[in-house]
Design a protein around this motif. Structure first.
Motif, PDB file in Angstrom:
ATOM      1  N   ALA A 208     -59.812 -41.736 -45.132  1.00 55.03           N
ATOM      2  CA  ALA A 208     -59.076 -42.827 -44.491  1.00 55.03           C
ATOM      3  C   ALA A 208     -58.466 -42.383 -43.166  1.00 55.03           C
ATOM      4  CB  ALA A 208     -57.997 -43.339 -45.431  1.00 55.03           C
ATOM      5  N   ILE A 209     -57.986 -41.141 -43.114  1.00 61.06           N
ATOM      6  CA  ILE A 209     -57.412 -40.608 -41.875  1.00 61.06           C
ATOM      7  C   ILE A 209     -58.485 -40.477 -40.805  1.00 61.06           C
ATOM      8  CG2 ILE A 209     -56.279 -38.610 -40.841  1.00 61.06           C
ATOM      9  CD1 ILE A 209     -54.902 -38.143 -43.521  1.00 61.06           C
ATOM     10  N   ASP A 210     -59.672 -40.017 -41.198  1.00 58.65           N
ATOM     11  CA  ASP A 210     -60.776 -39.889 -40.245  1.00 58.65           C
ATOM     12  C   ASP A 210     -61.212 -41.248 -39.714  1.00 58.65           C
ATOM     13  OD1 ASP A 210     -60.698 -37.198 -40.618  1.00 58.65           O
ATOM     14  OD2 ASP A 210     -62.312 -37.160 -42.107  1.00 58.65           O
ATOM     15  N   ILE A 211     -61.282 -42.232 -40.614  1.00 58.21           N
ATOM     16  CA  ILE A 211     -61.720 -43.574 -40.214  1.00 58.21           C
ATOM     17  C   ILE A 211     -60.738 -44.185 -39.227  1.00 58.21           C
ATOM     18  CG2 ILE A 211     -62.079 -45.924 -41.083  1.00 58.21           C
ATOM     19  CD1 ILE A 211     -63.202 -44.660 -43.634  1.00 58.21           C
ATOM     20  N   ALA A 212     -59.447 -43.939 -39.420  1.00 59.85           N
ATOM     21  CA  ALA A 212     -58.427 -44.530 -38.554  1.00 59.85           C
ATOM     22  C   ALA A 212     -58.583 -44.088 -37.106  1.00 59.85           C
ATOM     23  CB  ALA A 212     -57.035 -44.173 -39.067  1.00 59.85           C
ATOM     24  N   SER A 213     -59.175 -42.930 -36.884  1.00 62.16           N
ATOM     25  CA  SER A 213     -59.321 -42.405 -35.523  1.00 62.16           C
ATOM     26  C   SER A 213     -60.707 -42.614 -34.948  1.00 62.16           C
ATOM     27  CB  SER A 213     -58.987 -40.906 -35.517  1.00 62.16           C
ATOM     28  OG  SER A 213     -59.877 -40.199 -36.379  1.00 62.16           O
ATOM     29  N   GLN A 214     -61.577 -43.335 -35.650  1.00 65.70           N
ATOM     30  CA  GLN A 214     -62.952 -43.540 -35.191  1.00 65.70           C
ATOM     31  C   GLN A 214     -63.170 -44.996 -34.811  1.00 65.70           C
ATOM     32  OE1 GLN A 214     -65.721 -42.191 -38.128  1.00 65.70           O
ATOM     33  NE2 GLN A 214     -64.971 -40.085 -38.129  1.00 65.70           N
ATOM     34  N   GLU A 215     -63.976 -45.209 -33.784  1.00 68.57           N
ATOM     35  CA  GLU A 215     -64.318 -46.562 -33.348  1.00 68.57           C
ATOM     36  C   GLU A 215     -65.666 -46.999 -33.904  1.00 68.57           C
ATOM     37  OE1 GLU A 215     -64.343 -50.260 -31.598  1.00 68.57           O
ATOM     38  OE2 GLU A 215     -62.692 -48.837 -31.868  1.00 68.57           O
ATOM     39  N   TYR A 216     -66.593 -46.061 -34.086  1.00 70.51           N
ATOM     40  CA  TYR A 216     -67.919 -46.356 -34.612  1.00 70.51           C
ATOM     41  C   TYR A 216     -68.028 -45.773 -36.014  1.00 70.51           C
ATOM     42  CZ  TYR A 216     -68.864 -47.466 -29.755  1.00 70.51           C
ATOM     43  OH  TYR A 216     -68.805 -48.015 -28.503  1.00 70.51           O
ATOM     44  N   LEU A 217     -68.401 -46.613 -36.968  1.00 69.94           N
ATOM     45  CA  LEU A 217     -68.394 -46.235 -38.379  1.00 69.94           C
ATOM     46  C   LEU A 217     -69.789 -46.364 -38.962  1.00 69.94           C
ATOM     47  CD1 LEU A 217     -65.276 -48.331 -39.447  1.00 69.94           C
ATOM     48  CD2 LEU A 217     -65.285 -45.949 -38.718  1.00 69.94           C
TER      49      LEU A 217
END
Length: 328
Positions: free
Chosen positions: A50-59
């Motif tokens: 979840a922490i990694d996703i919060a800082s990413q724009e492309y998933l």
């Protein structure tokens, strides 16, 4: 006098040497420490994505599923239906922008839709102010529902609804509340809109024309099938069903067309299992012979019915040519 306590790890009673002692032995103390450490590690492992996703724009699709709180298959479904935009980088790699997910959610706000109604926000705003209804608190739900429709509605009592549509009292109340059916209360009895009840519980002309129906147990006995298989076949083959007083009924006409009991009872056909038992072979060998010799077979449910005359002719030829029925 020394006090006795229960071990915080194993639960056994022990005599404590000091007021701060929680565990009965060093082994339990070490085990409890390892357990706390494992919980911390598990929590970190759960939070890290979840922490990694919060800082990413492309998933990726997997990370998009974690962000949305759904499965990856559902994300694929949204993309295939055109509700969510995805960009393919290669044959095995695709990405979804976080902004596209936010746009999809912002463009589809949740709202309840009545069956058969086409009410919009403008019609809801033009309803009578709630101040004029404050004197009838017990009837607020029914009156507010009725005000959403400009046309006069015909109401029938709950007893009539149960008699006409063959539903249980608990199912009637739950369905009316869930689908926001217009209702009113007169002399302590609930009355429901007949139009909306027809749309919710009514049957189509095709189903109404059917005369023979089978219960689940009756269909299981007649066609030698299981409840799960019956439900699956009814869903896949669009077999008409109806529900009366909590029981599900299936159209006998459509089940006969699916399971073909007339062919099963006929002496002109046999199943793969019957052929294997007759010639002392396995089902796989029989299937190979059917495919190789192009013997006529009919798919009935999950079984294949074989034409006996063609099978006996092929088996006689194999016996005369090879001296046995076995697959050569």
């Amino acid at each position: 006098m020394r006090k006795t306590r229960k071990c915080a790890f194993c639960g056994k009673e022990f005599t404590c040497n000091s007021g701060s002692q929680k565990y009965c032995s060093e082994h339990c103390a070490e085990a409890a420490k390892a357990q706390r450490k494992k919980k911390q590690q598990d929590f970190i492992k759960a939070v890290e994505p979840a922490i990694d996703i919060a800082s990413q724009e492309y998933l990726t699709f997997s990370k998009a599923a974690i962000l949305m709180g759904c499965t990856r298959q559902y994300v694929y479904k949204l993309v295939n239906e055109g509700k969510l935009t995805a960009s393919r980088i290669s044959s095995r790699m695709a990405f979804i922008r976080k902004t596209d997910i936010e746009q999809m959610l912002a463009g589809n706000p949740y709202h309840r839709v009545l069956p058969g109604s086409s009410t919009n926000k403008a019609s809801k705003k033009s309803s009578t102010p709630s101040s004029s209804l404050s004197s009838e608190k017990g009837n607020n739900h029914g009156v507010e529902s009725a005000l959403k429709f400009s046309e006069p509605l015909e109401y029938i009592s709950g007893e009539d609804v149960m008699a006409i549509y063959k539903v249980k009292k608990s199912w009637l109340y739950a369905s009316a509340k869930r689908n926001d059916i217009p209702m009113c209360k007169i002399a302590g009895k609930n009355y429901y809109s007949r139009k909306h009840m027809d749309e919710l519980f009514g049957v189509t002309a095709e189903i109404e024309a059917l005369t023979e129906w089978l219960t689940t147990k009756g269909a299981e006995t007649l066609y030698s099938t299981t409840k799960e298989s019956l439900r699956t076949q009814a869903y896949r083959r669009h077999i008409p069903t109806k529900r009366e007083y909590g029981k599900t009924y299936y159209s006998k006409k459509h089940l006969d067309e699916l399971f073909r009991p007339d062919l099963k009872a006929s002496d002109a056909y046999c199943t793969t299992a019957e052929a294997a038992e007759k010639y002392g072979m396995t089902r796989s060998n029989i299937c190979v012979i059917i495919k190789k010799e192009k013997i006529t077979k009919i798919k009935v449910g999950v079984q294949n019915l074989i034409v006996k005359e063609e099978l006996e002719k092929v088996m006689a030829e194999r016996l005369a040519q090879f001296g046995s029925y076995r697959v050569q």
